[in-house]
Enzyme design. Sequence first.
Site, PDB file in Angstrom:
ATOM      1  CE  LYS A 178      -2.992   2.777   3.009  1.00 20.54           C
ATOM      2  NZ  LYS A 178      -3.681   2.892   4.306  1.00 20.54           N
ATOM      3  CD  GLU A 223      -5.999   8.579  10.567  1.00 20.16           C
ATOM      4  OE1 GLU A 223      -5.391   7.500  10.694  1.00 20.16           O
ATOM      5  OE2 GLU A 223      -6.390   9.020   9.475  1.00 20.16           O
TER       6      GLU A 223
END
Length: 419
Positions: A178, A223
Amino acid sequence: MTDAATALPGPRTLVAQTVRVELGDVALEHLLPRQGALAWIRDGDGIVAWGETARIETTGPNRFADASAWWRRMTGHAVVRDSVDVPGSGLVAFGSFAFGPSSSALIVPSVVVGRRGDLAWVTTISDSALVTAPTLRVTDPPTPPRGAVFSDGSISGAGWESIVSDATAAIRAGELDKVVLARDLVADLAEPLDVRAPLHRLAGAYPNCWTFHVDGLFGATPEMLVRRERGLVMSRVLAGTIRRTGDDEHDLALAASLARSSKDLEEHEYAVRSVADALEPSCSSMNVPEAPFVLHLPNVMHLATDVAGVVDPDHEAASALDLAAALHPSAAVGGTPRAVALDLIDRLEPMDRGRYAGPVGWIDADGDGEWGIALRSAEYDGTRVRLFAGCGIVADSDPEAELAESQAKLVPIRDALSD
């Protein structure tokens, strides 16, 4: 780089005094002056500040360690008189750290105002003297942004799609699992930005996010990189995103599809594991949920997991800032494996991220604090504002869909800057 703390002429003695105050229903962001404002607000609670009593700027791979050493030195010589005694009272510093080895800052303000539920306080910080707490008042309304003209930043949308294609090719070739790729957008305003205006808008529109402003960087991040409070630690991991439509019934169906999406679940698993692995050495116990939940925001929905732990009291480097340094960059903003992903970002991204996706937040003298990831954010200088968005890329990522996702993530700041 030489430890920045050793460059100071000698230890300073800061004096911090905290007293309880009554704020009533006054919003913290409404107390901010136009100049020197610092902010960290969520759902009405948090801390805001202004003025500057001390500051350190750090660069390079040791930027976190240098700032942490400086903060330990400052707190070790400080005189703190705190009748409130909660995380965020007493001596506090706000910080903003670059994603890569560029300029970062830790700032000790002159005045801090905080709120936790019904409890509110004001802290004054100065050199070697007690200062009378200021009379708090609502400041003049901010000047709204005017005439925003948006244009491509470092690369066009089509160019960014091409970069995403290059990344998926590298993933399919087995180079990595990723990578998170980012793009920027530029807004030119008719007059210099009064940052309080977008802060007011973001705090009102995104109450479940952490609205922040530190040293020319502002935003509303969903976040939490790490919170440390009284020996407990928490990190909220977001990875896997779908845009909302505004139709509640349709959005519920989209949330269900997100929760079942193998592509998004794979991306999310990488991010959660990177956070758990980074926190584990500093914790005596941890809780990592087996499955994520869907976090609903006004513009998008995310797969989310709250990783929690208990800080090991024998671990020497376990302040909130130390933990943020250990976590950065997580797979949610870098990739997996970390080193390979960062190398690919350097090769593919045609821009310097600056402080986008770096830790932003605060730390107090006890080492407690909150550090978010600077997402849904922008940097500004005068009339120019640079907005950022990023997307996690895995083998099954579609470049057109990733561009649409990045555009959705730009919406909070675009709306905050628009007439």
